[in-house]
Design an enzyme around this catalytic site. Structure first.
Site, mmCIF file in Angstrom:
data_model
loop_
_atom_site.group_PDB
_atom_site.id
_atom_site.type_symbol
_atom_site.label_atom_id
_atom_site.label_comp_id
_atom_site.label_asym_id
_atom_site.label_seq_id
_atom_site.Cartn_x
_atom_site.Cartn_y
_atom_site.Cartn_z
ATOM 1 N N GLY A 268 0.822 -1.194 0.000
ATOM 2 C CA GLY A 268 0.000 0.000 0.000
ATOM 3 C C GLY A 268 0.860 1.250 0.000
ATOM 4 O O GLY A 268 2.091 1.189 0.036
ATOM 5 N N GLY A 270 2.164 5.072 1.466
ATOM 6 C CA GLY A 270 2.379 5.724 2.746
ATOM 7 C C GLY A 270 3.773 5.531 3.308
ATOM 8 O O GLY A 270 4.645 4.898 2.709
ATOM 9 N N ASN A 271 3.950 6.079 4.496
ATOM 10 C CA ASN A 271 5.245 6.133 5.149
ATOM 11 C C ASN A 271 5.771 4.750 5.502
ATOM 12 O O ASN A 271 6.962 4.451 5.339
ATOM 13 C CB ASN A 271 5.119 6.997 6.418
ATOM 14 N N GLU A 293 -0.398 -2.204 -6.757
ATOM 15 C CA GLU A 293 -1.235 -1.154 -7.348
ATOM 16 C C GLU A 293 -0.427 0.079 -7.723
ATOM 17 O O GLU A 293 -0.638 0.682 -8.772
ATOM 18 C CB GLU A 293 -2.325 -0.736 -6.358
ATOM 19 N N GLY A 387 -7.559 -1.094 -2.486
ATOM 20 C CA GLY A 387 -7.319 -2.437 -2.990
ATOM 21 C C GLY A 387 -6.917 -3.420 -1.912
ATOM 22 O O GLY A 387 -6.621 -4.580 -2.217
ATOM 23 N N LYS A 407 -2.370 9.834 17.453
ATOM 24 C CA LYS A 407 -2.695 11.088 18.158
ATOM 25 C C LYS A 407 -1.862 11.231 19.437
ATOM 26 O O LYS A 407 -2.380 11.515 20.523
ATOM 27 C CB LYS A 407 -4.185 11.143 18.509
#
Length: 508
Positions: A268, A270-271, A293, A387, A407
């Site tokens: 996927g 992202g970091n 993807e 996905g 958070k």
């Protein structure tokens, strides 16, 4: 003629974006290109937003259904949402303006597995597609279309739409030509045949898209970049997750369950994904492949270094630096990258056949391995399932990753019961946080709870979650998957009321 529009018939259809936008009317279903901020139309959405604003000022209704490949950019989702121009949005989004309107109930949103949308449109479940608005890189002399930096659902929109608007973007690198593999098989059940792909690098289609000239109502020339976010260096939590995962893969290789060059990787965005790619680059693993993807900066660097022999995807998602790196090594990368439509890149039969290692992020997981990747507090949509479901259910190994807290520690990623279920415990093999990795394969529910508690939960929440598990095992009505129904979502309710999942009595 423009050097990017080399067919006289298409060149004769050139219009301004404002003129082309007039072809779209209230109530239409519009299929637009775009996948994770790449390859989306740059000019038509803004011109359409101005057209919608003018119609609204005259007291006329004007809203459309927008279908894409995945998320796009503020220049598409943002501008259309801001002018109240969207009735229904499908299948994935990440724009703050659009997200806010979805969560306020101002427009409808349908979350759907990315690998399924094109099929459902072809089945007629969404009705007809009135207009396709597709970005491409060029139109060749014979009328074939060179796809741009994403393929997504473009083939389906071109096939199914009554009318087509093409955006020819000069910004897209000419080196993209030849990287695509568009599979042309229009058979529907029961006439389908197996997809002839047995290796991620197999080419089973053509490098080009096609559309009958008579369907095209406008060709718009643009010169605008994709939405590019700067590459962020992985933080400590992401690096820790990557390290845990690499150690696990080493163990699997040693156990003989996966080969030394691993199995095709799906990652996927992202970091965390980039941290894992960085870790792979520093590891002993070589000869790797990807069936995924999106190609991000981290995966691009693995390709350039030679660690990754080939990557098959449906889209790029590169930072400005990543785009420079791509342009520098375009000829080298041309033989090592294959871009396909997402109906192929996310196809469950192929994912299972190839034995993919699926690596996806999550918002939260519960003690039994159920994963929520879409909703905060069970009611607020974040982006969508994307996905991850296509891969999670069908992968050889299905891994979900996230920091153990969010958070600044006010939220625990591991909770008694997830507030929304996207991936059931049956589709989750491994949970990884910065605290450690829980291998959930072949474990009963209570064994899963023990593994997750011991290996993945942040110390701030370990005692509280352990207490819940102990009391649930003792007092639950049923003993197979023990829960205290009155408390199962109490952590989410506490956060809603106080702004923290931490129990004041426990920390006071």
């Amino acid at each position: 003629m423009s050097n990017r529009i080399r067919h006289p018939g298409f060149a004769a259809l050139r219009l301004s974006a404002a003129e082309a936008a007039q072809r779209i009317r209230h109530g239409m279903t519009v299929g637009m290109s775009g996948f994770t901020g790449a390859g989306y139309p740059k000019a038509i959405p803004g011109a359409l937003a101005e057209h919608i604003t003018a119609r609204h000022a005259q007291g006329e209704p004007f809203r459309i259904t927008v279908l894409t490949g995945a998320s796009t950019a503020p220049e598409l989702d943002g501008v259309l949402a801001r002018v109240d121009g969207i009735e229904l949005r499908v299948p994935f989004q990440s724009d703050p303006e659009l997200r806010g309107r979805i969560n306020s109930g101002a427009l409808e949103y349908m979350d759907i597995h990315l690998g399924q949308l094109a099929e459902k449109v072809r089945y007629g479940f969404f009705g007809k597609v009135d207009v396709a608005v597709i970005e491409i890189s060029a139109i060749l002399e014979d009328g074939r279309l060179v796809p741009s930096s994403s393929v997504g659902n473009n083939k389906t929109w071109l096939d199914m739409a009554d009318a087509v608007i093409l955006e020819v973007n000069r910004w897209q690198p000419e080196a993209l030509e030849g990287m695509h593999d568009i599979y042309y098989d229009g058979a529907l059940p029961p006439a389908r045949q197996p997809i002839p792909l047995v290796h991620p690098g197999d080419r089973i289609g053509e490098p080009y898209l096609s559309v009958p000239l008579e369907k095209v109502v406008a060709v718009v020339e643009t010169d605008a970049p994709d939405r590019n976010s700067p590459f962020k260096q992985p933080d400590a939590a992401s690096k820790a997750i990557a390290d845990h995962l690499l150690d696990f893969l080493r163990f699997e290789v040693k156990a003989g369950r996966i080969p030394g060059n691993l199995l095709p990787i799906q990652s996927g965005v992202g970091n965390i994904a980039n941290a894992f790619m960085q870790g792979l680059g520093e590891s002993e693993f070589t000869g790797l492949t990807a069936f995924t993807e999106v190609i991000q900066d981290g995966m691009l660097e693995l390709l350039i270094s030679g660690k990754l022999a080939l990557a098959a995807a449906t889209s790029f998602s590169l930072s400005p630096v990543g785009i420079e790196r791509f342009n520098e090594h375009a000829e080298f990368l041309r033989k090592r990258i294959v871009l396909r439509q997402q109906g192929i890149s996310n196809h469950p039969e192929l994912i299972r056949r190839l034995g993919c290692i699926a690596l996806n992020g999550m918002l939260e997981a519960d003690i039994y391995g159920n994963v929520n990747s879409t909703h905060t507090l069970g009611t607020q949509m974040m982006n969508g399932i994307g996905g991850s479901g296509d891969f999670a259910r069908n992968a050889y190994l299905s891994v979900f990753m996230a920091p153990s807290v969010a958070k600044n520690g006010l939220i625990s990623t591991l909770v008694p019961m997830v507030s929304h279920v996207d991936h059931t415990e049956h589709d989750v093999s491994v949970i990884v946080t910065d605290q450690g990795l829980a291998d959930l394969r072949m474990l009963s529910p209570k064994q899963r709870a023990k593994a997750i508690l011991e290996r993945c939960v942040h110390p701030s929440y370990r005692d509280a979650l352990g207490d819940y598990i102990e009391r649930a095992n003792r007092d639950s009505f049923g003993k197979h998957t023990p829960h205290l129904l009155a408390e199962a979502l109490s952590w989410h309710e506490r956060y809603r009321l106080t702004g923290s999942m931490l129990n004041p009595e426990a920390v006071g």
